[in-house]
Design a protein around this motif. Structure first.
Motif, PDB file in Angstrom:
ATOM      1  N   PHE A 143       0.854  -1.251  -0.194  1.00 25.61           N
ATOM      2  CA  PHE A 143      -0.166   0.034  -0.025  1.00 25.61           C
ATOM      3  C   PHE A 143       0.920   1.261  -0.017  1.00 25.61           C
ATOM      4  O   PHE A 143       0.225   2.429   0.345  1.00 25.61           O
ATOM      5  CB  PHE A 143      -0.999   0.068   1.186  1.00 25.61           C
ATOM      6  CG  PHE A 143      -1.788  -1.167   1.063  1.00 25.61           C
ATOM      7  CD1 PHE A 143      -3.065  -1.151   0.546  1.00 25.61           C
ATOM      8  CD2 PHE A 143      -1.580  -2.216   1.939  1.00 25.61           C
ATOM      9  CE1 PHE A 143      -3.809  -2.278   0.578  1.00 25.61           C
ATOM     10  CE2 PHE A 143      -2.429  -3.296   2.267  1.00 25.61           C
ATOM     11  CZ  PHE A 143      -3.574  -3.206   1.378  1.00 25.61           C
ATOM     12  N   GLY A 144       2.213   1.345  -0.408  1.00 24.42           N
ATOM     13  CA  GLY A 144       2.837   2.318  -0.682  1.00 24.42           C
ATOM     14  C   GLY A 144       3.460   2.787   0.673  1.00 24.42           C
ATOM     15  O   GLY A 144       3.937   3.879   0.882  1.00 24.42           O
ATOM     16  N   VAL A 145       3.390   2.374   1.529  1.00 24.81           N
ATOM     17  CA  VAL A 145       3.774   2.343   3.255  1.00 24.81           C
ATOM     18  C   VAL A 145       5.331   2.217   3.206  1.00 24.81           C
ATOM     19  O   VAL A 145       5.911   1.398   2.585  1.00 24.81           O
ATOM     20  CB  VAL A 145       3.157   1.469   4.261  1.00 24.81           C
ATOM     21  CG1 VAL A 145       3.851   2.047   5.583  1.00 24.81           C
ATOM     22  CG2 VAL A 145       1.727   1.973   4.209  1.00 24.81           C
ATOM     23  N   THR A 146       6.078   3.274   4.097  1.00 24.64           N
ATOM     24  CA  THR A 146       7.479   2.999   4.295  1.00 24.64           C
ATOM     25  C   THR A 146       7.504   2.355   5.864  1.00 24.64           C
ATOM     26  O   THR A 146       7.132   2.956   6.694  1.00 24.64           O
ATOM     27  CB  THR A 146       8.404   4.171   4.072  1.00 24.64           C
ATOM     28  OG1 THR A 146       8.190   4.824   2.845  1.00 24.64           O
ATOM     29  CG2 THR A 146       9.609   4.029   4.551  1.00 24.64           C
ATOM     30  N   ARG A 147       8.411   1.264   5.930  1.00 24.87           N
ATOM     31  CA  ARG A 147       8.443   0.793   7.272  1.00 24.87           C
ATOM     32  C   ARG A 147       9.900   1.428   7.678  1.00 24.87           C
ATOM     33  O   ARG A 147      10.942   1.339   6.935  1.00 24.87           O
ATOM     34  CB  ARG A 147       8.626  -0.847   7.146  1.00 24.87           C
ATOM     35  CG  ARG A 147       7.596  -1.546   6.841  1.00 24.87           C
ATOM     36  CD  ARG A 147       7.867  -2.880   6.613  1.00 24.87           C
ATOM     37  NE  ARG A 147       8.510  -3.590   7.832  1.00 24.87           N
ATOM     38  CZ  ARG A 147       7.994  -4.675   8.576  1.00 24.87           C
ATOM     39  NH1 ARG A 147       6.898  -5.091   8.046  1.00 24.87           N
ATOM     40  NH2 ARG A 147       8.788  -5.056   9.586  1.00 24.87           N
ATOM     41  N   PHE A 148       9.783   1.805   8.764  1.00 26.32           N
ATOM     42  CA  PHE A 148      10.938   2.811   9.543  1.00 26.32           C
ATOM     43  C   PHE A 148      11.635   1.764  10.574  1.00 26.32           C
ATOM     44  O   PHE A 148      10.601   1.485  11.911  1.00 26.32           O
ATOM     45  CB  PHE A 148      10.644   4.108  10.047  1.00 26.32           C
ATOM     46  CG  PHE A 148      11.689   4.768  10.860  1.00 26.32           C
ATOM     47  CD1 PHE A 148      13.044   4.706  10.660  1.00 26.32           C
ATOM     48  CD2 PHE A 148      11.509   5.573  11.918  1.00 26.32           C
ATOM     49  CE1 PHE A 148      14.197   5.308  11.085  1.00 26.32           C
ATOM     50  CE2 PHE A 148      12.303   6.104  12.425  1.00 26.32           C
ATOM     51  CZ  PHE A 148      13.503   6.244  12.394  1.00 26.32           C
ATOM     52  N   HIS A 149      12.628   1.182  10.631  1.00 27.64           N
ATOM     53  CA  HIS A 149      13.130   0.273  11.631  1.00 27.64           C
ATOM     54  C   HIS A 149      14.288   0.831  12.553  1.00 27.64           C
ATOM     55  O   HIS A 149      15.358   0.698  12.380  1.00 27.64           O
ATOM     56  CB  HIS A 149      13.469  -0.785  10.962  1.00 27.64           C
ATOM     57  CG  HIS A 149      12.690  -1.775  10.171  1.00 27.64           C
ATOM     58  ND1 HIS A 149      13.204  -2.229   9.019  1.00 27.64           N
ATOM     59  CD2 HIS A 149      11.491  -1.933  10.568  1.00 27.64           C
ATOM     60  CE1 HIS A 149      12.051  -2.869   8.360  1.00 27.64           C
ATOM     61  NE2 HIS A 149      11.090  -2.699   9.255  1.00 27.64           N
ATOM     62  N   PRO A 150      13.784   1.938  13.265  1.00 29.35           N
ATOM     63  CA  PRO A 150      14.909   2.809  14.088  1.00 29.35           C
ATOM     64  C   PRO A 150      15.703   1.768  15.084  1.00 29.35           C
ATOM     65  O   PRO A 150      16.636   2.555  15.537  1.00 29.35           O
ATOM     66  CB  PRO A 150      14.199   3.700  14.848  1.00 29.35           C
ATOM     67  CG  PRO A 150      12.526   2.993  14.982  1.00 29.35           C
ATOM     68  CD  PRO A 150      12.518   2.190  13.728  1.00 29.35           C
ATOM     69  N   MET A 151      15.131   0.630  15.427  1.00 30.14           N
ATOM     70  CA  MET A 151      15.736   0.027  16.495  1.00 30.14           C
ATOM     71  C   MET A 151      16.608  -1.271  16.067  1.00 30.14           C
ATOM     72  O   MET A 151      17.403  -1.819  16.768  1.00 30.14           O
ATOM     73  CB  MET A 151      14.702  -0.699  17.610  1.00 30.14           C
ATOM     74  CG  MET A 151      13.587   0.221  18.118  1.00 30.14           C
ATOM     75  SD  MET A 151      14.314   1.534  18.995  1.00 30.14           S
ATOM     76  CE  MET A 151      14.938   0.777  20.402  1.00 30.14           C
ATOM     77  N   LEU A 152      17.044  -1.239  14.551  1.00 27.24           N
ATOM     78  CA  LEU A 152      17.211  -2.216  13.997  1.00 27.24           C
ATOM     79  C   LEU A 152      18.651  -2.829  14.630  1.00 27.24           C
ATOM     80  O   LEU A 152      19.198  -3.855  14.818  1.00 27.24           O
ATOM     81  CB  LEU A 152      17.467  -1.988  12.475  1.00 27.24           C
ATOM     82  CG  LEU A 152      17.715  -3.273  11.529  1.00 27.24           C
ATOM     83  CD1 LEU A 152      16.623  -4.330  11.665  1.00 27.24           C
ATOM     84  CD2 LEU A 152      17.994  -2.691   9.968  1.00 27.24           C
ATOM     85  N   GLN A 153      19.603  -1.752  15.016  1.00 31.17           N
ATOM     86  CA  GLN A 153      20.912  -2.080  15.506  1.00 31.17           C
ATOM     87  C   GLN A 153      21.168  -2.121  16.904  1.00 31.17           C
ATOM     88  O   GLN A 153      22.076  -2.193  17.571  1.00 31.17           O
ATOM     89  CB  GLN A 153      22.107  -1.346  14.841  1.00 31.17           C
ATOM     90  CG  GLN A 153      22.052  -1.371  13.441  1.00 31.17           C
ATOM     91  CD  GLN A 153      22.225  -2.829  12.837  1.00 31.17           C
ATOM     92  OE1 GLN A 153      22.879  -3.469  13.360  1.00 31.17           O
ATOM     93  NE2 GLN A 153      21.856  -3.115  11.773  1.00 31.17           N
ATOM     94  N   TRP A 154      19.979  -2.007  17.724  1.00 35.91           N
ATOM     95  CA  TRP A 154      19.924  -2.067  18.977  1.00 35.91           C
ATOM     96  C   TRP A 154      19.857  -3.486  19.563  1.00 35.91           C
ATOM     97  O   TRP A 154      20.036  -4.278  18.509  1.00 35.91           O
ATOM     98  CB  TRP A 154      18.587  -1.482  19.587  1.00 35.91           C
ATOM     99  CG  TRP A 154      18.558   0.116  19.646  1.00 35.91           C
ATOM    100  CD1 TRP A 154      18.962   0.809  18.644  1.00 35.91           C
ATOM    101  CD2 TRP A 154      18.418   0.767  20.653  1.00 35.91           C
ATOM    102  NE1 TRP A 154      18.591   2.242  18.902  1.00 35.91           N
ATOM    103  CE2 TRP A 154      18.280   2.127  20.292  1.00 35.91           C
ATOM    104  CE3 TRP A 154      18.100   0.990  22.280  1.00 35.91           C
ATOM    105  CZ2 TRP A 154      18.141   3.442  21.179  1.00 35.91           C
ATOM    106  CZ3 TRP A 154      17.795   2.090  22.811  1.00 35.91           C
ATOM    107  CH2 TRP A 154      17.771   3.364  22.271  1.00 35.91           C
ATOM    108  N   ASN A 155      20.286  -3.871  20.590  1.00 32.45           N
ATOM    109  CA  ASN A 155      20.415  -5.356  21.140  1.00 32.45           C
ATOM    110  C   ASN A 155      19.738  -5.308  22.501  1.00 32.45           C
ATOM    111  O   ASN A 155      19.489  -4.258  23.011  1.00 32.45           O
ATOM    112  CB  ASN A 155      21.718  -5.876  21.077  1.00 32.45           C
ATOM    113  CG  ASN A 155      22.917  -4.858  21.928  1.00 32.45           C
ATOM    114  OD1 ASN A 155      22.582  -4.419  23.003  1.00 32.45           O
ATOM    115  ND2 ASN A 155      24.143  -4.797  21.187  1.00 32.45           N
ATOM    116  N   ALA A 156      19.928  -6.415  23.003  1.00 36.50           N
ATOM    117  CA  ALA A 156      19.338  -6.699  24.300  1.00 36.50           C
ATOM    118  C   ALA A 156      19.852  -5.757  25.427  1.00 36.50           C
ATOM    119  O   ALA A 156      19.438  -5.474  26.483  1.00 36.50           O
ATOM    120  CB  ALA A 156      19.402  -8.228  25.024  1.00 36.50           C
TER     121      ALA A 156
END
Length: 218
Positions: A143-156
């Motif tokens: 549906f033309g949405v952009t997924r933004f993954h700000p936590m991608l490089q965070w870890n536990a």
């Protein structure tokens, strides 16, 4: 991304007139992103996929965190009643076809939300699974949405340090050995040799519910 970089990106999307939303499972590791979003704009809708199979502790944690952060939480549920979520033998889909169960209770209810928004702020981390490790900070979705993954490089560890810094609460089931809490029938306690998400769909050939596989453009 740092906390300030995440905030700046969200403000940039807003300045561009983008319609933003986030989804949350309201687990212990979810609260960091929710806290960051609340400090930028707590009117951004937080969609909670209430499958009807969640632990009561998760619902309680959702209510506590929502009140604490002043979040704009909206429940999403399947249009298919539980009485009809059975196969031809009468077995509930979470037993006979867990992929279909996830589809009708998680991915399908979110489709209308995707169709009415521009940016999906999503808290996936690369250290959680192979599928998530392959993701990028920004990716397209249906549906033309952009997924933004700000936590991608965070870890536990970074999640824990942020929670400690801001004195954020934890899901009550974490102290009982549940570190990835999903639907009750498909979640178990974690064993010492297991990774965080190994406790989900244990013993099944399944590692994702579909939100991060079906609702992402490769």
């Amino acid at each position: 991304m740092t906390t300030e970089e995440i905030k700046d990106r969200i403000l940039s999307y807003k300045a561009q007139g983008k319609r933003l939303f986030t989804t949350s499972s309201f687990q212990t590791h979810s609260i960091v992103l929710l806290h960051i979003i609340s400090e930028v704009d707590n009117s951004i809708p937080v969609y909670f996929l209430n499958t009807g199979y969640l632990f009561p502790e998760t619902l309680k944690f959702r209510d506590e965190v929502s009140a604490m952060l002043g979040l704009n939480v909206k429940d999403l549920q399947s249009v298919i009643p539980k009485s009809m979520q059975r196969d031809h033998e009468g077995k509930l889909f979470f037993v006979s076809d867990p992929d279909h169960c996830c589809s009708i209770n998680k991915t399908q209810p979110l489709e209308n939300i995707l169709a009415s928004h521009d940016i999906w702020i999503n808290g996936v981390r690369a250290d959680q699974s192979a599928a998530r490790k392959a993701m990028k900070v920004e990716q397209s979705a249906p549906f033309g949405v952009t997924r933004f993954h700000p936590m991608l490089q965070w870890n536990a560890k970074s999640i824990y340090e942020y929670r400690k810094k801001y004195n954020l609460p934890s899901h009550s089931m974490e102290s009982k050995g549940y570190f990835s809490v999903g639907c009750e029938p498909c979640t178990r306690r974690i064993d010492p040799q297991m990774q965080e998400r190994d406790s989900r769909w244990f013993g099944m050939n399944k590692t994702e519910c579909g939100l991060h596989t079906e609702l992402i453009n490769k």
